[in-house]
Design an enzyme around this catalytic site. Structure first.
Site, PDB file in Angstrom:
ATOM      1  N   LYS A 162       8.707 -62.443 -79.625  1.00 31.18           N
ATOM      2  CA  LYS A 162       8.695 -62.980 -78.659  1.00 31.18           C
ATOM      3  C   LYS A 162       9.885 -62.993 -77.620  1.00 31.18           C
ATOM      4  O   LYS A 162      10.004 -63.686 -76.525  1.00 31.18           O
ATOM      5  CB  LYS A 162       8.439 -64.530 -79.734  1.00 31.18           C
ATOM      6  CG  LYS A 162       8.989 -65.635 -78.370  1.00 31.18           C
ATOM      7  CD  LYS A 162       9.085 -67.184 -79.311  1.00 31.18           C
ATOM      8  CE  LYS A 162      10.227 -67.303 -79.296  1.00 31.18           C
ATOM      9  NZ  LYS A 162      11.044 -67.896 -78.259  1.00 31.18           N
ATOM     10  N   ASN A 163      11.262 -63.040 -78.630  1.00 33.47           N
ATOM     11  CA  ASN A 163      12.647 -63.026 -77.203  1.00 33.47           C
ATOM     12  C   ASN A 163      12.711 -61.700 -76.478  1.00 33.47           C
ATOM     13  O   ASN A 163      13.304 -62.143 -75.744  1.00 33.47           O
ATOM     14  CB  ASN A 163      14.255 -63.207 -78.314  1.00 33.47           C
ATOM     15  CG  ASN A 163      13.791 -64.215 -79.155  1.00 33.47           C
ATOM     16  OD1 ASN A 163      12.789 -65.666 -78.883  1.00 33.47           O
ATOM     17  ND2 ASN A 163      14.360 -64.637 -80.256  1.00 33.47           N
TER      18      ASN A 163
ATOM     19  N   CYS B 265      17.471 -79.762 -75.065  1.00 31.44           N
ATOM     20  CA  CYS B 265      16.602 -79.245 -76.339  1.00 31.44           C
ATOM     21  C   CYS B 265      16.851 -79.460 -77.828  1.00 31.44           C
ATOM     22  O   CYS B 265      17.734 -80.329 -78.120  1.00 31.44           O
ATOM     23  CB  CYS B 265      16.031 -77.643 -76.267  1.00 31.44           C
ATOM     24  SG  CYS B 265      17.118 -76.635 -77.267  1.00 31.44           S
TER      25      CYS B 265
ATOM     26  N   ARG C 289      22.238 -76.848 -75.405  1.00 32.98           N
ATOM     27  CA  ARG C 289      22.109 -75.442 -75.063  1.00 32.98           C
ATOM     28  C   ARG C 289      22.625 -75.354 -73.255  1.00 32.98           C
ATOM     29  O   ARG C 289      21.162 -75.343 -72.420  1.00 32.98           O
ATOM     30  CB  ARG C 289      20.688 -75.503 -75.081  1.00 32.98           C
ATOM     31  CG  ARG C 289      20.561 -75.083 -76.709  1.00 32.98           C
ATOM     32  CD  ARG C 289      19.143 -74.552 -77.300  1.00 32.98           C
ATOM     33  NE  ARG C 289      18.626 -73.191 -77.221  1.00 32.98           N
ATOM     34  CZ  ARG C 289      17.273 -72.795 -77.141  1.00 32.98           C
ATOM     35  NH1 ARG C 289      16.746 -73.340 -77.225  1.00 32.98           N
ATOM     36  NH2 ARG C 289      17.392 -71.422 -77.348  1.00 32.98           N
TER      37      ARG C 289
ATOM     38  N   ASP D 238      17.849 -67.486 -86.082  1.00 33.39           N
ATOM     39  CA  ASP D 238      16.842 -67.322 -85.782  1.00 33.39           C
ATOM     40  C   ASP D 238      15.811 -67.337 -87.144  1.00 33.39           C
ATOM     41  O   ASP D 238      15.250 -67.369 -87.213  1.00 33.39           O
ATOM     42  CB  ASP D 238      15.729 -67.040 -84.889  1.00 33.39           C
ATOM     43  CG  ASP D 238      15.904 -67.407 -83.219  1.00 33.39           C
ATOM     44  OD1 ASP D 238      16.541 -68.281 -83.418  1.00 33.39           O
ATOM     45  OD2 ASP D 238      15.271 -66.172 -82.962  1.00 33.39           O
TER      46      ASP D 238
ATOM     47  N   ARG E  16       3.889 -71.038 -79.937  1.00 33.72           N
ATOM     48  CA  ARG E  16       4.988 -70.730 -79.484  1.00 33.72           C
ATOM     49  C   ARG E  16       5.900 -69.241 -80.070  1.00 33.72           C
ATOM     50  O   ARG E  16       5.604 -68.302 -78.868  1.00 33.72           O
ATOM     51  CB  ARG E  16       6.185 -71.863 -78.933  1.00 33.72           C
ATOM     52  CG  ARG E  16       6.294 -72.746 -78.466  1.00 33.72           C
ATOM     53  CD  ARG E  16       7.094 -73.853 -78.050  1.00 33.72           C
ATOM     54  NE  ARG E  16       8.481 -72.421 -77.932  1.00 33.72           N
ATOM     55  CZ  ARG E  16       9.582 -72.709 -78.622  1.00 33.72           C
ATOM     56  NH1 ARG E  16       9.641 -73.975 -78.749  1.00 33.72           N
ATOM     57  NH2 ARG E  16      10.130 -72.040 -78.107  1.00 33.72           N
TER      58      ARG E  16
HETATM   59  C1  UD1 Z   1      20.604 -68.319 -79.115  1.00 32.89           C
HETATM   60  C2  UD1 Z   1      20.629 -67.045 -79.711  1.00 32.89           C
HETATM   61  C3  UD1 Z   1      19.431 -66.244 -80.187  1.00 32.89           C
HETATM   62  C4  UD1 Z   1      18.275 -66.788 -80.215  1.00 32.89           C
HETATM   63  C5  UD1 Z   1      18.125 -68.461 -79.804  1.00 32.89           C
HETATM   64  C6  UD1 Z   1      16.247 -68.790 -79.936  1.00 32.89           C
HETATM   65  C7  UD1 Z   1      22.563 -65.621 -80.210  1.00 32.89           C
HETATM   66  C8  UD1 Z   1      23.878 -65.462 -79.987  1.00 32.89           C
HETATM   67  N1  UD1 Z   1      21.806 -66.653 -79.882  1.00 32.89           N
HETATM   68  O1  UD1 Z   1      19.868 -67.141 -77.669  1.00 32.89           O
HETATM   69  O2  UD1 Z   1      19.866 -65.395 -80.979  1.00 32.89           O
HETATM   70  O3  UD1 Z   1      17.053 -65.766 -80.145  1.00 32.89           O
HETATM   71  O4  UD1 Z   1      18.868 -68.556 -78.864  1.00 32.89           O
HETATM   72  O5  UD1 Z   1      16.822 -69.607 -81.027  1.00 32.89           O
HETATM   73  O6  UD1 Z   1      22.736 -65.843 -82.254  1.00 32.89           O
HETATM   74  N2  UD1 Z   1      26.627 -71.022 -74.624  1.00 32.89           N
HETATM   75  C9  UD1 Z   1      27.284 -71.437 -73.784  1.00 32.89           C
HETATM   76  N3  UD1 Z   1      26.820 -72.137 -72.177  1.00 32.89           N
HETATM   77  C10 UD1 Z   1      25.535 -70.468 -72.539  1.00 32.89           C
HETATM   78  C11 UD1 Z   1      25.101 -69.879 -72.386  1.00 32.89           C
HETATM   79  C12 UD1 Z   1      25.076 -70.346 -73.963  1.00 32.89           C
HETATM   80  O7  UD1 Z   1      27.780 -72.559 -74.089  1.00 32.89           O
HETATM   81  O8  UD1 Z   1      25.532 -70.774 -70.377  1.00 32.89           O
HETATM   82  C13 UD1 Z   1      26.768 -71.391 -75.809  1.00 32.89           C
HETATM   83  C14 UD1 Z   1      25.440 -71.836 -76.787  1.00 32.89           C
HETATM   84  O9  UD1 Z   1      25.562 -73.533 -76.953  1.00 32.89           O
HETATM   85  C15 UD1 Z   1      25.435 -71.138 -78.372  1.00 32.89           C
HETATM   86  C16 UD1 Z   1      26.169 -69.754 -77.613  1.00 32.89           C
HETATM   87  O10 UD1 Z   1      26.534 -70.252 -76.642  1.00 32.89           O
HETATM   88  O11 UD1 Z   1      26.769 -72.732 -78.479  1.00 32.89           O
HETATM   89  C17 UD1 Z   1      24.986 -68.941 -78.311  1.00 32.89           C
HETATM   90  O12 UD1 Z   1      23.686 -69.097 -77.262  1.00 32.89           O
HETATM   91  P1  UD1 Z   1      23.083 -68.504 -75.705  1.00 32.89           P
HETATM   92  O13 UD1 Z   1      22.862 -66.943 -76.940  1.00 32.89           O
HETATM   93  O14 UD1 Z   1      22.752 -68.123 -74.871  1.00 32.89           O
HETATM   94  O15 UD1 Z   1      21.129 -69.248 -76.739  1.00 32.89           O
HETATM   95  P2  UD1 Z   1      19.941 -68.399 -76.290  1.00 32.89           P
HETATM   96  O16 UD1 Z   1      20.107 -67.415 -74.883  1.00 32.89           O
HETATM   97  O17 UD1 Z   1      18.893 -69.445 -76.571  1.00 32.89           O
END
Ligand code: UD1
Length: 427
Positions: free
Chosen positions: A22-23, A123, A128, A313, A405
């Site tokens: 999915k990811n 969310c 996020r 995850d 999902r």
């Molecule tokens: C994250 C997970 C990913 C997982 C997905 C769904 C990590 C590093 N990432 O990816 O493995 O598949 O959720 O559950 O494990 N952040 C900020 N600002 C931003 C973007 C992120 O502060 O603009 C912070 C987030 O709050 C979080 C961290 O960075 O604490 C990692 O987030 P990110 O990897 O961007 O989230 P996803 O891409 O959703």
């Protein structure tokens, strides 16, 4: 609304085909925006999020066609063609339903020179934020404006120049947006402390297949030399390491065994280590990974971390397994601040878990009992299914849209392993 009913304690045994990730799918699909030629993705999982992303891309004028797969097959083949973009706006109604919509920002900006995307908002698993997505695009030369709940990104005339950015924390989504924007930039981009999850490698491999020039794939320092145009490609989505790990936990908690066809051990080392620490037998075999219970479940102490660390995850599913360990496990969630929503539900099934901030202390119990449960996110829902498979009596899992999902035909796959599970219409 449908619900899943599980009558627990059946020992799982058999073979499960691992679906496309999915990811990965959700970052490969927006690559269609980067070229006017067809992009064909094979092994796309049949998931509500993939359908949602297809619908979003259709809004921008991307045509999509699904090739002759039979209903009984897992996965499907989709060809996406973005001959001309008819809109560069991702509206609130669509982004709200699917956070991954933010991943159109980078490729749309690169191809069309502008993109307007609704802010996704909070969310269930935490705040996020998307500040890093915006900062890295600014570093590449984009002008960003925030107004009325939307992000508007614009490239200077002639396209993004490219640039240099060092991520203060590892972000999977922001790295993906940066890569998709940088491949069509005029100049060179260097990304430091970039995410290097296998799904990022999958994205880079597709971009290279489309003609992109990327150095340092799979490392945290990536250099992208922009090219004037990309071409179409045919590409196979990688297997879902999180789905594979979830079925491994399901088999082990029932004292059973599973052959995960298509799973690749090299991409799952932290999960494999955690399963072995929990006392499971894990063995790569031709075509996949074999996982079996091997005596009592043992307690585990670990923290989630960006790849190659233990994936956030997988935290909820491993926790479900550890509810039955002989001893006390300690799990620490370092990625998201609010990712323990499964804990009260697991405790309602007889688990004994305490949380203190980002740490969960899981005291193993000799048995779980079935209950009516619901969860507010995808992996939390799967942890309840795993617990239900080991629980005495009947477990009813509500709010299946979370599972739909992210898990392709979950109940069919578990039934293949001998689980007593059915989906019924409910309230
Ligand atoms: C994250 C997970 C990913 C997982 C997905 C769904 C990590 C590093 N990432 O990816 O493995 O598949 O959720 O559950 O494990 N952040 C900020 N600002 C931003 C973007 C992120 O502060 O603009 C912070 C987030 O709050 C979080 C961290 O960075 O604490 C990692 O987030 P990110 O990897 O961007 O989230 P996803 O891409 O959703």
């Amino acid at each position: 609304m449908d619900k899943i009913i599980i009558r627990g304690t059946a020992r799982l045994s058999g073979t499960v085909p691992v679906s496309g990730a999915k990811n990965s799918a959700l970052t490969l699909l927006p690559c269609a925006l980067l070229t006017d030629e067809p992009l064909t993705l094979r092994n796309l999982p049949r998931l509500a999020d993939v359908d949602g992303f297809q619908h979003l891309l259709n809004q921008f004028g991307v045509s999509t066609a699904i090739a002759g797969t039979r209903p009984e097959d897992f996965g499907r083949v989709m060809t996406l063609t973005a001959t001309r973009l008819t809109s560069t706006v991702a509206p609130y109604e669509l982004v709200r339903k699917m956070r991954a919509s933010i991943l159109v920002l980078g490729p749309m900006l690169a191809r069309a020179g502008e993109a307007t995307v609704s802010l996704p908002g909070g969310c269930a698993i935490g705040n996020r934020p998307i500040d890093l997505h915006l900062k890295v695009l600014e570093a590449l030369g984009a002008e960003i404006e925030l107004a009325a709940g939307y992000v508007r990104a614009r490239a200077p005339d002639g396209g993004l120049p490219g640039g240099r950015y060092s991520f203060p924390v590892v972000s999977v989504g922001a790295t993906e947006n940066a890569l998709m924007a940088a491949v069509l930039a005029k100049g060179k981009t260097t990304l430091h402390n970039a995410a290097r999850e296998p799904e990022i490698v999958d994205l880079c491999n597709l971009l290279v297949a489309m003609g992109a020039q990327i150095e340092g794939i799979g490392t945290s320092d990536v250099t992208i030399h922009g090219v004037p145009r990309l071409h179409g490609a045919t590409y196979q989505v990688m297997p879902d390491r999180i789905e594979a790990g979830s079925y491994a936990c399901a088999a082990v908690i029932t004292g059973g065994e599973v052959m995960l066809t298509g799973a690749r051990i090299a991409e799952m080392e932290a999960t494999v280590q955690a399963l072995r620490d929990a006392g499971a037998h894990v063995e790569p075999r031709p075509g996949g990974l074999f996982v079996a219970a091997d005596g009592p479940i043992r307690p585990v102490t670990l923290s989630t971390a960006p790849y190659p660390g233990f994936a956030t995850d997988m935290q909820a599913q491993l926790m479900a397994l550890l509810t039955r360990a002989e001893g006390t496990s300690v799990l620490t969630e370092t990625i998201f601040e609010n990712r323990y929503m499964h804990v009260p539900e697991l405790n309602r099934m007889g688990a004994h878990i305490e949380t203190k901030g980002r740490t969960a202390i899981v005291h193993g119990v000799p048995k779980l009992t079935g209950a009516e449960v619901m969860a507010t996110d995808l992996r939390a829902s799967m942890s309840l299914v795993i617990a239900g498979l080991a629980a005495e009596g009947e477990t009813q899992v509500h709010r299946l849209y979370h599972l739909d999902r992210g898990y392709e035909r979950l109940e069919e796959k578990l039934a293949l392993l001998g689980a007593d599970i059915e989906r019924v219409g409910g309230d």
